[in-house]
Write an enzyme that holds these catalytic residues in place. Structure first.
Site, PDB file in Angstrom:
ATOM      1  N   ARG A 145      43.456  37.074  27.405  1.00 31.57           N
ATOM      2  CA  ARG A 145      43.510  37.297  28.108  1.00 31.57           C
ATOM      3  C   ARG A 145      43.095  36.055  29.178  1.00 31.57           C
ATOM      4  O   ARG A 145      41.458  35.820  30.049  1.00 31.57           O
ATOM      5  CB  ARG A 145      42.328  39.176  27.928  1.00 31.57           C
ATOM      6  CG  ARG A 145      42.803  40.200  27.848  1.00 31.57           C
ATOM      7  CD  ARG A 145      44.209  40.569  28.731  1.00 31.57           C
ATOM      8  NE  ARG A 145      43.747  40.872  30.612  1.00 31.57           N
ATOM      9  CZ  ARG A 145      43.533  42.204  30.696  1.00 31.57           C
ATOM     10  NH1 ARG A 145      43.282  43.083  29.747  1.00 31.57           N
ATOM     11  NH2 ARG A 145      43.315  42.227  31.469  1.00 31.57           N
ATOM     12  N   ARG A 171      41.033  36.919  34.668  1.00 26.83           N
ATOM     13  CA  ARG A 171      39.274  38.323  35.581  1.00 26.83           C
ATOM     14  C   ARG A 171      38.234  36.853  35.319  1.00 26.83           C
ATOM     15  O   ARG A 171      37.339  36.729  36.279  1.00 26.83           O
ATOM     16  CB  ARG A 171      38.531  39.024  35.201  1.00 26.83           C
ATOM     17  CG  ARG A 171      39.450  39.621  33.450  1.00 26.83           C
ATOM     18  CD  ARG A 171      39.707  40.814  33.168  1.00 26.83           C
ATOM     19  NE  ARG A 171      40.193  40.344  31.572  1.00 26.83           N
ATOM     20  CZ  ARG A 171      39.662  41.321  30.666  1.00 26.83           C
ATOM     21  NH1 ARG A 171      39.303  43.006  31.389  1.00 26.83           N
ATOM     22  NH2 ARG A 171      39.761  41.267  29.144  1.00 26.83           N
ATOM     23  N   ARG A 206      43.278  35.621  43.565  1.00 24.71           N
ATOM     24  CA  ARG A 206      43.200  36.487  43.925  1.00 24.71           C
ATOM     25  C   ARG A 206      42.153  37.028  44.536  1.00 24.71           C
ATOM     26  O   ARG A 206      43.299  38.197  45.611  1.00 24.71           O
ATOM     27  CB  ARG A 206      42.799  37.396  42.448  1.00 24.71           C
ATOM     28  CG  ARG A 206      42.364  38.373  42.082  1.00 24.71           C
ATOM     29  CD  ARG A 206      43.677  39.153  41.851  1.00 24.71           C
ATOM     30  NE  ARG A 206      43.380  41.073  41.699  1.00 24.71           N
ATOM     31  CZ  ARG A 206      43.180  41.935  42.418  1.00 24.71           C
ATOM     32  NH1 ARG A 206      43.960  41.562  43.810  1.00 24.71           N
ATOM     33  NH2 ARG A 206      43.403  42.819  42.122  1.00 24.71           N
ATOM     34  N   ASP A 215      51.194  41.558  33.096  1.00 32.91           N
ATOM     35  CA  ASP A 215      50.536  42.527  32.876  1.00 32.91           C
ATOM     36  C   ASP A 215      51.480  43.552  31.677  1.00 32.91           C
ATOM     37  O   ASP A 215      52.652  43.620  32.427  1.00 32.91           O
ATOM     38  CB  ASP A 215      50.004  43.071  34.071  1.00 32.91           C
ATOM     39  CG  ASP A 215      48.854  44.639  33.749  1.00 32.91           C
ATOM     40  OD1 ASP A 215      47.952  43.724  33.469  1.00 32.91           O
ATOM     41  OD2 ASP A 215      49.384  45.197  33.126  1.00 32.91           O
ATOM     42  N   TYR A 254      49.284  54.958  29.397  1.00 39.19           N
ATOM     43  CA  TYR A 254      49.080  54.932  30.499  1.00 39.19           C
ATOM     44  C   TYR A 254      49.850  55.408  31.777  1.00 39.19           C
ATOM     45  O   TYR A 254      49.220  55.936  32.987  1.00 39.19           O
ATOM     46  CB  TYR A 254      49.162  53.643  30.635  1.00 39.19           C
ATOM     47  CG  TYR A 254      48.153  52.645  30.815  1.00 39.19           C
ATOM     48  CD1 TYR A 254      46.794  52.681  31.841  1.00 39.19           C
ATOM     49  CD2 TYR A 254      47.947  51.494  29.050  1.00 39.19           C
ATOM     50  CE1 TYR A 254      45.775  52.155  31.110  1.00 39.19           C
ATOM     51  CE2 TYR A 254      47.098  50.954  29.293  1.00 39.19           C
ATOM     52  CZ  TYR A 254      45.868  51.064  30.209  1.00 39.19           C
ATOM     53  OH  TYR A 254      44.731  50.365  29.506  1.00 39.19           O
TER      54      TYR A 254
HETATM   55  O1  CP3 Z   1      46.182  35.568  29.629  1.00 37.36           O
HETATM   56  C1  CP3 Z   1      46.034  36.648  30.166  1.00 37.36           C
HETATM   57  O2  CP3 Z   1      45.879  37.412  28.980  1.00 37.36           O
HETATM   58  C2  CP3 Z   1      46.299  37.278  31.258  1.00 37.36           C
HETATM   59  C3  CP3 Z   1      47.603  38.072  31.915  1.00 37.36           C
HETATM   60  C4  CP3 Z   1      47.386  39.709  30.981  1.00 37.36           C
HETATM   61  C5  CP3 Z   1      46.739  40.992  31.687  1.00 37.36           C
HETATM   62  N1  CP3 Z   1      46.980  41.879  31.187  1.00 37.36           N
HETATM   63  C6  CP3 Z   1      46.068  40.237  33.568  1.00 37.36           C
HETATM   64  C7  CP3 Z   1      45.405  41.431  33.901  1.00 37.36           C
HETATM   65  C8  CP3 Z   1      47.713  40.140  30.250  1.00 37.36           C
HETATM   66  C9  CP3 Z   1      48.209  39.888  28.299  1.00 37.36           C
HETATM   67  C10 CP3 Z   1      47.731  41.570  30.268  1.00 37.36           C
HETATM   68  C11 CP3 Z   1      47.304  42.495  29.514  1.00 37.36           C
HETATM   69  C12 CP3 Z   1      46.864  44.289  29.667  1.00 37.36           C
HETATM   70  N2  CP3 Z   1      46.929  44.850  30.620  1.00 37.36           N
HETATM   71  C13 CP3 Z   1      46.823  45.097  28.549  1.00 37.36           C
HETATM   72  C14 CP3 Z   1      46.481  44.577  26.831  1.00 37.36           C
HETATM   73  C15 CP3 Z   1      45.586  43.783  26.617  1.00 37.36           C
HETATM   74  C16 CP3 Z   1      44.081  44.439  26.562  1.00 37.36           C
HETATM   75  O3  CP3 Z   1      42.995  43.919  26.732  1.00 37.36           O
HETATM   76  O4  CP3 Z   1      44.038  45.032  26.008  1.00 37.36           O
HETATM   77  C17 CP3 Z   1      46.450  45.899  28.985  1.00 37.36           C
HETATM   78  C18 CP3 Z   1      45.812  47.548  27.896  1.00 37.36           C
HETATM   79  C19 CP3 Z   1      46.545  45.483  30.012  1.00 37.36           C
HETATM   80  C20 CP3 Z   1      46.495  46.899  31.413  1.00 37.36           C
HETATM   81  C21 CP3 Z   1      45.213  46.486  32.642  1.00 37.36           C
HETATM   82  N3  CP3 Z   1      45.521  45.264  33.376  1.00 37.36           N
HETATM   83  C22 CP3 Z   1      44.301  47.470  32.483  1.00 37.36           C
HETATM   84  C23 CP3 Z   1      43.535  48.136  31.440  1.00 37.36           C
HETATM   85  C24 CP3 Z   1      43.667  46.640  33.584  1.00 37.36           C
HETATM   86  C25 CP3 Z   1      42.434  46.303  34.453  1.00 37.36           C
HETATM   87  C26 CP3 Z   1      41.051  46.140  33.493  1.00 37.36           C
HETATM   88  C27 CP3 Z   1      40.985  44.590  33.355  1.00 37.36           C
HETATM   89  O5  CP3 Z   1      42.179  44.095  32.216  1.00 37.36           O
HETATM   90  O6  CP3 Z   1      40.930  43.670  34.130  1.00 37.36           O
HETATM   91  C28 CP3 Z   1      44.329  45.684  33.835  1.00 37.36           C
HETATM   92  C29 CP3 Z   1      44.216  44.280  35.038  1.00 37.36           C
HETATM   93  C30 CP3 Z   1      44.431  42.768  34.722  1.00 37.36           C
HETATM   94  N4  CP3 Z   1      45.983  42.192  33.331  1.00 37.36           N
HETATM   95  C31 CP3 Z   1      43.900  42.024  35.441  1.00 37.36           C
HETATM   96  C32 CP3 Z   1      44.322  40.444  34.708  1.00 37.36           C
HETATM   97  C33 CP3 Z   1      43.554  39.774  34.861  1.00 37.36           C
HETATM   98  C34 CP3 Z   1      42.819  42.406  36.930  1.00 37.36           C
HETATM   99  C35 CP3 Z   1      43.389  43.035  37.355  1.00 37.36           C
HETATM  100  C36 CP3 Z   1      42.042  42.337  38.911  1.00 37.36           C
HETATM  101  O7  CP3 Z   1      42.466  41.119  39.276  1.00 37.36           O
HETATM  102  O8  CP3 Z   1      42.160  43.131  39.139  1.00 37.36           O
END
Ligand code: CP3
Length: 351
Positions: A27, A31, A40, A76, A154
């Site tokens: 990640r 965020r 964003r 994602d 999910y």
């Molecule tokens: O550098 C990076 O890793 C960014 C790319 C990336 C995102 N999600 C962007 C994202 C990656 C590799 C993921 C993987 C992901 N997504 C996982 C597996 C890794 C982990 O952290 O467990 C999971 C379970 C998800 C599902 C997901 N997406 C959730 C639960 C959420 C909400 C909580 C959070 O992580 O913020 C997301 C949203 C998400 N995915 C955001 C980002 C930048 C934030 C969303 C926003 O901008 O509103």
């Protein structure tokens, strides 16, 4: 495609000696970075994922700040359920939300199982190709997908859940249909990872974030076979295309069956922070290990981060062989970028 100039990550993954441990952070894009929040503000989350120019811009943002040895494509794990026809929204304060999650096994009929993954997720491949072009070989680009069990959670829960009891209900009450769903997802993961490698990804990671909810029996019966098949098949298909791309599995909370990954085609096993390095080294003697500083450690002072990093690397045997530095899960949204920098700098300072 030419190999990247900085191939430290790939060499460590393959078990070659390196001058210092390669470092990237789960990640690392997104965020917690102001430059991501600015993008964003203008666009919806999945619009960024689906627009190669925006996705690659965000992918490269952390590389401008930190001396990372790789970027991970901005996307994602939930793009796979979307490709199967499920709608997913990203709600403020809530995270991902499925307006119509799977409720009963009969709902499997609603999935578009014959989807052409390469078409539906072609935007991810384009984002990877564009990112590789812009990188001009500086560092490799990592591709990824969610593991079948985590995706199944999910798709059934419809959003984040403390217990994933809805998905576990399927495992206990509808085991046959659970296997059908996991199989569908496994085959899509395989195609998707192969496609990402063909587009230029030089390292592939499978995220089984929600494996922590499974005890050994359920993990062995439902989740592990999918993970094993994904690595075997992806490797096989890439070999036929003369591609050799290291693969990493991050299966959170599965310390109780760590040794099982020894008997898979993954080159690298990602560890969460609850796993003692000595224990992992003993259970996984042939694999490269990735991890595993507690993401919470980045709330420490910069001086303490440096000490914690040194301790971690020492526990992994000094980090010049079969080790990739990372956190034990994603960097938290309220992490100070300066502290992330302290983490990366502490690794790159190792001589
Ligand atoms: O550098 C990076 O890793 C960014 C790319 C990336 C995102 N999600 C962007 C994202 C990656 C590799 C993921 C993987 C992901 N997504 C996982 C597996 C890794 C982990 O952290 O467990 C999971 C379970 C998800 C599902 C997901 N997406 C959730 C639960 C959420 C909400 C909580 C959070 O992580 O913020 C997301 C949203 C998400 N995915 C955001 C980002 C930048 C934030 C969303 C926003 O901008 O509103």
């Amino acid at each position: 495609m030419d190999p990247p100039h900085n191939d430290r990550l790939l060499r460590a993954a393959k078990g070659d000696r390196v001058d210092r441990p390669p470092v990237w952070v789960m990640r690392q894009a997104g965020r917690y970075l102001q430059e991501f929040k600015n993008v964003r503000k203008k666009y919806n989350f999945f619009h960024i994922c689906q627009t190669p120019e925006l996705a690659s811009k965000v992918t490269l943002q952390p590389l401008k700040r930190f001396k990372l040895d790789a970027v991970i494509i901005f996307s994602d794990i939930l793009v796979i359920p979307q490709a199967l026809g499920m709608s997913v929204e990203m709600l403020p304060e809530v995270g991902p939300s499925f307006p119509r999650p799977l409720k009963i096994p009969g709902d499997l009929a609603l999935l578009e199982c014959d989807v052409d993954v390469d078409v539906a997720l072609g935007y991810v491949y384009e984002a990877i190709s564009l990112t590789c072009q812009k990188l001009e070989g500086r560092v490799p680009c990592i591709g990824f997908c969610g593991a079948p069990w985590t995706l199944m959670c999910y798709m059934i829960e419809g959003r984040g859940s403390q217990t994933v009891s809805g998905a576990k209900k399927w495992l206990y009450a509808y085991p046959k249909e659970s296997h059908i769903l996991l199989d569908i997802l496994t085959n899509i993961c395989i195609k998707f990872l192969v496609g990402q490698a063909r587009a230029g990804a030089r390292y592939l990671q499978v995220f089984d974030t929600l494996a922590l909810h499974l005890g050994r029996d359920l993990f062995v019966k439902f989740a592990f076979p999918c993970l094993k098949k994904i690595a075997a098949k992806v490797k096989d298909e890439l070999k036929q295309q003369d591609l050799d791309v290291p693969m990493c599995v991050f299966s959170k909370g599965t310390h109780h069956c760590l040794e099982m990954f020894e008997d898979t085609s993954y080159d690298v096993v990602g560890l969460d922070w609850t796993v003692e390095p000595a224990y992992a080294l003993q259970k996984l003697p042939t694999k490269t290990l990735q991890g595993n500083l507690d993401p919470g450690a980045l709330y420490s002072s910069k001086e303490d981060i440096e000490v914690l990093v040194k301790e971690m690397v020492a526990k992994f045997g000094g980090g010049k062989s079969k080790y990739i530095a990372n956190l034990g899960h994603g960097v938290y949204p309220d992490c100070e970028p300066e502290n992330m920098k302290a983490f990366v700098d502490a690794i790159t300072a190792i001589v």
